[in-house]
Every structure is written in structure tokens, then in C-alpha cells.
Scaffold this active site. Structure first.
Site, PDB file in Angstrom:
ATOM      1  N   GLY A 195       4.168  -4.020   4.056  1.00  0.00           N
ATOM      2  CA  GLY A 195       4.148  -4.901   5.224  1.00  0.00           C
ATOM      3  C   GLY A 195       5.534  -5.205   5.753  1.00  0.00           C
ATOM      4  N   MET A 196       6.552  -5.202   4.887  1.00  0.00           N
ATOM      5  CA  MET A 196       7.928  -5.364   5.355  1.00  0.00           C
ATOM      6  C   MET A 196       8.402  -4.091   6.034  1.00  0.00           C
ATOM      7  SD  MET A 196      11.563  -6.148   3.412  1.00  0.00           S
ATOM      8  CE  MET A 196      12.134  -4.436   3.413  1.00  0.00           C
ATOM      9  N   CYS A 210       5.787  -5.914   0.870  1.00  0.00           N
ATOM     10  CA  CYS A 210       6.086  -4.548   0.445  1.00  0.00           C
ATOM     11  C   CYS A 210       5.956  -3.589   1.631  1.00  0.00           C
ATOM     12  CB  CYS A 210       5.191  -4.158  -0.732  1.00  0.00           C
ATOM     13  SG  CYS A 210       5.795  -2.729  -1.668  1.00  0.00           S
ATOM     14  N   GLY A 266       0.835  -1.191   0.000  1.00  0.00           N
ATOM     15  CA  GLY A 266       0.000   0.000   0.000  1.00  0.00           C
ATOM     16  C   GLY A 266       0.873   1.246   0.000  1.00  0.00           C
ATOM     17  N   GLU A 313       8.364   8.567   4.307  1.00  0.00           N
ATOM     18  CA  GLU A 313       7.144   8.769   3.521  1.00  0.00           C
ATOM     19  C   GLU A 313       6.006   9.251   4.404  1.00  0.00           C
ATOM     20  OE1 GLU A 313       4.006   6.241   0.681  1.00  0.00           O
ATOM     21  OE2 GLU A 313       5.617   5.191   1.747  1.00  0.00           O
ATOM     22  N   ARG A 355       8.754   2.628  -3.754  1.00  0.00           N
ATOM     23  CA  ARG A 355       9.726   3.715  -3.825  1.00  0.00           C
ATOM     24  C   ARG A 355      10.752   3.634  -2.694  1.00  0.00           C
ATOM     25  NH1 ARG A 355       4.918   6.487  -5.159  1.00  0.00           N
ATOM     26  NH2 ARG A 355       4.970   7.484  -7.210  1.00  0.00           N
ATOM     27  N   HIS A 376       6.701  -8.544  -4.193  1.00  0.00           N
ATOM     28  CA  HIS A 376       5.314  -9.032  -4.159  1.00  0.00           C
ATOM     29  C   HIS A 376       5.274 -10.508  -4.553  1.00  0.00           C
ATOM     30  CE1 HIS A 376       3.013  -5.247  -3.594  1.00  0.00           C
ATOM     31  NE2 HIS A 376       4.124  -4.701  -4.079  1.00  0.00           N
ATOM     32  N   GLU A 428       2.925 -12.634  -4.149  1.00  0.00           N
ATOM     33  CA  GLU A 428       1.600 -13.112  -4.572  1.00  0.00           C
ATOM     34  C   GLU A 428       1.468 -13.216  -6.078  1.00  0.00           C
ATOM     35  OE1 GLU A 428       1.015  -8.586  -3.886  1.00  0.00           O
ATOM     36  OE2 GLU A 428       2.294 -10.216  -3.199  1.00  0.00           O
TER      37      GLU A 428
END
Length: 314
Positions: free
Chosen positions: A143-144, A141, A114, A165, A222, A267, A269
Site C-alpha cells: 500500500g505504500m 507495505c 500483498g 516487480e 522485497r 506492517h 497491524e
């Protein structure tokens, strides 16, 4: 050609094969092709039909009003469940209006990708809950990055740690743009997109999961783990088990003294298939099934209402 209702969408290819749809299309276009080998697909369906028990996975995100926002992730969870002999109940948990009580009784916690700061603190709290309670955790992503932020705040003495960010003024920007990215002004110019090599390090869970030194995975992000603070995180016990080949970019982090706490910048998935579950999802679901008290089937039996390639029901 009839389109029959089936109890599992993955049975549709075999149903159409039994109807001769593939031969009809080949004949129409005057194309020659060998007979399909769908044996592994049939085996996957038999495993799905034999699944016993249900594993509850909490997917903590901010787009839960539209479940299809996480469709690829939810499908990959199902793939991993099939190959561990369990069905998956995916609970969508709102990270913006987060209530930790919604995680009570879950067998695994997943935080997907996200952008933006909305709902971030709820995700950090969910990662903390998984870490402190020994609940299998998979981060993807963002989540890491969430796992890194939570670890920095809770275990590395970096009070107020965050991603640049979300908080440009954070005293500990454990996630930040690379120096060369900060000079890019073109929209989207700082994005890392597409398949990149990931180097896995010996003696880590990531290496055990993938079983090869280099894998190629898709990216869309990013911000990166800040190398200026990375050594401090590693000294406190965070394992950077996957990196770019030059070891400059962190690709996978994990905690060794945990049933399953692994997160990837890429990713996974997007690489998952019903008959070939992506290894991270397969092992995450194995850990979650173990927590739930479910067990992986030894082997798929040759039983069940599964038509074979010639349309014969076994």
C-alpha cells in the site's frame, strides 16, 4: 467453568476471570502469581460499549474472497475504532475488478500488503481517489508502494511509473530491488523480514503520531523505494517521513496537505492490541471518524454490563 456467550469477544478474559479459570490453572500447575490487573482491559470494554456511530473503511485488496486474509488489519481497525468511540464497517473492495463507485461515501481507504501484479492498477486508482478527494488513506507495505507509484504518475511527471516487480520495462521504476538484492538468486534471499528500526523525521505527521525518534516495526517485503528517483519525488511534495537509521530505505511516506495520507513499508497491524491500538491505526481511525462526523469520547464512563476482575458487574 462455564463458557458463556458474550456480545463482544474481548469480554471473554473477564468472564473466565470471574469464573476463576486462571486460579484453577495456577493451582493445577502449582504456580504462584500475583492477582491480575485488568483495569485497562475493563476501560477498553466500556469504551467499546459506548461507541456511537459507524465509520466505513474500504479495504482494497485482491484476496477479499477470504476475509481472514486481512484478519490482522481488520482487527487493528477495530482497535483504532474503539479508542475513537466508533464502530467500524469494513467494506472489502476487489482491486482486480475495481469499480471506483464502490468507494463512494467511505470515510477511509486502506490498501494492505500483498505480492504480484494482479489487481495493482485498481489499487493505484483507489489511492488516487483518496488523494484527490481528501479521504483518509492508510497504506501498508504494498500500500505504500502503491501510493508512491500513484504520486509519481500523477504529480511528478513520471508517466508509466511502476514497480520493477510489476513492470520490469517501466521507464520510471520508482520501486525496485536494491542493487545488492539483484545479485541474490536464493529463493527468499531478497526478503526483508522481522523487526527493524525506523527513524522518524522531525516536523512530520509520523513523528507527531509516534512521538519518539526511533520505533521498531516488523517487515515482510522485497522491493524498496528507488533512491535514484526519490529526490524527484520529494521535490514534487512527497514527504519521506520515516527511513532506516542510515536514511537509505524509505519506511513511511505522507502528504502534508491532506487530512490523513500516510503509508508505511512495515506492517503496523502486527503491533496492535485492543487496549493499545497501534498509533497509525488509531490516528487513521481518528481522521476517518472526523470525516464521518463522529467524535472521540472524552473518557470511558464507569457504566455498562462489564464484569470487573472479581466478577462484579458494573
Amino acid at each position: 467453568i462455564s463458557g458463556q456467550d458474550v456480545d463482544n469477544v474481548f469480554k471473554i478474559p473477564l468472564m473466565y476471570r470471574a469464573e476463576g479459570l486462571d486460579d484453577f490453572i495456577l493451582d493445577h500447575f502449582r504456580v504462584e502469581a500475583p492477582a491480575p490487573d485488568l483495569a485497562d482491559w475493563e476501560e477498553m470494554l466500556r469504551m467499546a460499549d459506548r461507541a456511537t456511530g459507524t465509520v466505513r473503511i474500504a479495504l482494497v485488496g485482491k484476496y477479499i474472497q477470504l476475509a481472514d486474509s486481512y484478519k490482522s488489519v481488520m482487527e487493528a481497525l477495530e482497535h483504532g475504532g474503539i479508542h475513537n468511540g466508533v464502530k467500524v464497517q469494513c467494506d472489502l473492495v476487489d482491486s482486480e475488478n475495481f469499480d471506483v463507485n464502490e468507494l463512494e461515501g467511505v470515510d477511509g481507504i486502506l490498501i494492505p500488503g500483498g505480492f504480484g501484479e494482479r489487481g495493482v492498477e485498481g489499487k493505484i486508482e483507489a489511492a488516487r481517489y483518496a488523494r484527490e478527494n481528501g479521504i483518509p488513506y492508510l497504506g501498508i507495505c504494498l500500500g505504500m508502494q502503491i501510493a508512491v507509484i500513484e504520486f509519481a504518475r500523477s504529480l511528478a511527471g513520471m508517466d508509466g511509473a511502476n514497480s520493477a516487480e510489476f513492470d520490469p520495462e517501466t521507464p520510471f521504476p520508482v520501486v525496485d530491488l536494491l542493487p545488492e538484492q539483484k545479485e541474490v538468486s536464493d529463493m527468499g534471499g531478497t526478503m526483508r523480514l522481522g523487526a527493524d528500526p525506523v527513524k522518524l523525521h522531525e516536523g512530520t505527521r509520523a513523528m507527531d503520531i509516534y512521538g519518539e525518534p526511533v520505533i521498531y516495526k516488523r517487515h515482510r517485503h522485497r522491493y524498496e523505494v528507488n533512491n535514484l528517483l526519490r529526490t524527484k519525488l520529494e521535490d514534487e511534495g512527497l514527504v519521506c517521513s520515516g527511513t532506516s537509521p542510515d536514511e537509505r530505505l524509505v519506511e513511511i511516506v505522507e502528504l502534508p496537505d491532506h487530512p490523513f495520507y500516510v503509508a508505511s513499508q512495515f506492517h503496523p497491524e502486527f503491533n496492535s492490541r485492543p487496549n493499545r491500538p497501534e498509533p497509525l491505526f488509531r490516528e487513521f481511525m481518528k481522521a476517518a471518524a472526523g470525516r464521518a462526523g463522529s467524535f472521540e469520547p472524552e473518557e470511558a464512563e464507569e457504566t455498562g454490563d462489564i464484569p470487573d476482575q472479581e466478577g462484579v458487574v458494573k
